[in-house]
Design a protein around this motif. Structure first.
Motif, PDB file in Angstrom:
ATOM      1  N   ILE A   1      21.674 -23.131 125.666  1.00  0.00           N
ATOM      2  CA  ILE A   1      21.364 -22.997 127.095  1.00  0.00           C
ATOM      3  C   ILE A   1      21.413 -21.532 127.509  1.00  0.00           C
ATOM      4  O   ILE A   1      20.532 -21.041 128.215  1.00  0.00           O
ATOM      5  N   ALA A   2      22.448 -20.818 127.042  1.00  0.00           N
ATOM      6  CA  ALA A   2      22.582 -19.398 127.379  1.00  0.00           C
ATOM      7  C   ALA A   2      21.369 -18.615 126.883  1.00  0.00           C
ATOM      8  O   ALA A   2      20.810 -17.794 127.623  1.00  0.00           O
ATOM      9  N   GLU A   3      20.952 -18.871 125.658  1.00  0.00           N
ATOM     10  CA  GLU A   3      19.794 -18.165 125.105  1.00  0.00           C
ATOM     11  C   GLU A   3      18.537 -18.453 125.915  1.00  0.00           C
ATOM     12  O   GLU A   3      17.718 -17.558 126.139  1.00  0.00           O
ATOM     13  N   GLU A   4      18.388 -19.692 126.373  1.00  0.00           N
ATOM     14  CA  GLU A   4      17.202 -20.071 127.155  1.00  0.00           C
ATOM     15  C   GLU A   4      17.120 -19.307 128.481  1.00  0.00           C
ATOM     16  O   GLU A   4      16.030 -19.068 128.986  1.00  0.00           O
ATOM     17  N   ILE A   5      18.279 -18.944 129.041  1.00  0.00           N
ATOM     18  CA  ILE A   5      18.246 -18.224 130.318  1.00  0.00           C
ATOM     19  C   ILE A   5      18.514 -16.730 130.154  1.00  0.00           C
ATOM     20  O   ILE A   5      18.589 -16.006 131.146  1.00  0.00           O
ATOM     21  N   GLY A   6      18.640 -16.278 128.903  1.00  0.00           N
ATOM     22  CA  GLY A   6      18.710 -14.844 128.638  1.00  0.00           C
ATOM     23  C   GLY A   6      20.084 -14.215 128.749  1.00  0.00           C
ATOM     24  O   GLY A   6      20.191 -13.023 129.050  1.00  0.00           O
ATOM     25  N   ILE A   7      21.128 -14.999 128.510  1.00  0.00           N
ATOM     26  CA  ILE A   7      22.488 -14.440 128.503  1.00  0.00           C
ATOM     27  C   ILE A   7      23.203 -14.931 127.257  1.00  0.00           C
ATOM     28  O   ILE A   7      22.688 -15.772 126.522  1.00  0.00           O
ATOM     29  N   ASP A   8      24.404 -14.417 127.014  1.00  0.00           N
ATOM     30  CA  ASP A   8      25.151 -14.899 125.856  1.00  0.00           C
ATOM     31  C   ASP A   8      26.046 -16.068 126.272  1.00  0.00           C
ATOM     32  O   ASP A   8      26.300 -16.296 127.463  1.00  0.00           O
ATOM     33  N   GLU A   9      26.506 -16.817 125.281  1.00  0.00           N
ATOM     34  CA  GLU A   9      27.310 -18.013 125.534  1.00  0.00           C
ATOM     35  C   GLU A   9      28.592 -17.695 126.296  1.00  0.00           C
ATOM     36  O   GLU A   9      28.987 -18.426 127.203  1.00  0.00           O
ATOM     37  N   GLU A  10      29.243 -16.593 125.954  1.00  0.00           N
ATOM     38  CA  GLU A  10      30.488 -16.204 126.625  1.00  0.00           C
ATOM     39  C   GLU A  10      30.262 -15.994 128.122  1.00  0.00           C
ATOM     40  O   GLU A  10      31.050 -16.422 128.955  1.00  0.00           O
ATOM     41  N   THR A  11      29.161 -15.342 128.467  1.00  0.00           N
ATOM     42  CA  THR A  11      28.838 -15.106 129.876  1.00  0.00           C
ATOM     43  C   THR A  11      28.583 -16.422 130.589  1.00  0.00           C
ATOM     44  O   THR A  11      29.067 -16.638 131.700  1.00  0.00           O
ATOM     45  N   LEU A  12      27.829 -17.306 129.939  1.00  0.00           N
ATOM     46  CA  LEU A  12      27.560 -18.618 130.528  1.00  0.00           C
ATOM     47  C   LEU A  12      28.865 -19.364 130.813  1.00  0.00           C
ATOM     48  O   LEU A  12      29.083 -19.850 131.928  1.00  0.00           O
TER      49      LEU A  12
END
Length: 162
Positions: free
Chosen positions: A32-43
């Motif tokens: 999901i994070a990759e799909e919106i252009g952020i990393d997993e930790e940020t999500l």
């Protein structure tokens, strides 16, 4: 600094991304994070922040029970003494076949003040479950109203206009 409870554009993107089907993969939040252009930790940090500020209260799955073999659904309506409401709710909610459990106001022509949604593979299963719930709680005055047709099964969608 972000104002408590305020939603910025990234929060909206996260909320939009989480409203669809949840990825059935080993690292769903990473996808999901990759799909919106952020990393997993940020999500995960932003989801935690939304939860802490009350913007996000819960995340849950919607099981399409009909698709997995639960063909019968019944609204159980019960007459429960107000002083026993919490005790009865706790007992009924303990059953995985009970998906909703809530109290309602009565009217002169409708004395039922406690509602449950019961699910079974057959109507007979729902009837048996209601009988069991009645025995466990001592609530003898109830009715079952079976679902005849499902009209809608969707969740709210937020920030979709953007």
């Amino acid at each position: 600094m972000k104002v408590q409870g305020a939603i910025d554009d990234m929060d909206k993107r996260i909320i939009r991304a989480l409203q669809g089907d949840f990825p059935i993969v080993s690292q769903p939040y990473k996808q999901i994070a990759e799909e919106i252009g952020i990393d997993e930790e940020t999500l995960l940090r932003r989801l935690n922040s939304m939860k802490e500020t009350g913007v996000l209260r819960k995340m849950g799955a919607v099981l399409r029970h009909f698709d997995v073999g639960y063909r019968a659904n019944a609204l159980g309506v019960w007459i429960v003494a107000p002083e026993h409401m919490d005790e009865v709710a706790e007992k009924m909610c303990a059953h995985p076949e009970v998906t909703h459990c809530y109290d309602r106001n009565t009217t002169p022509d409708w004395p039922y003040n406690f509602y449950t949604m019961l699910h079974g593979r057959t109507e007979k299963d729902c009837i048996e479950l209601a009988r069991q719930l009645s025995e466990e709680t001592g609530i003898k005055n109830y009715q079952l109203q079976f679902t005849e047709k499902e009209w809608k099964k969707t969740s709210m969608k937020y920030f979709m206009e953007e």
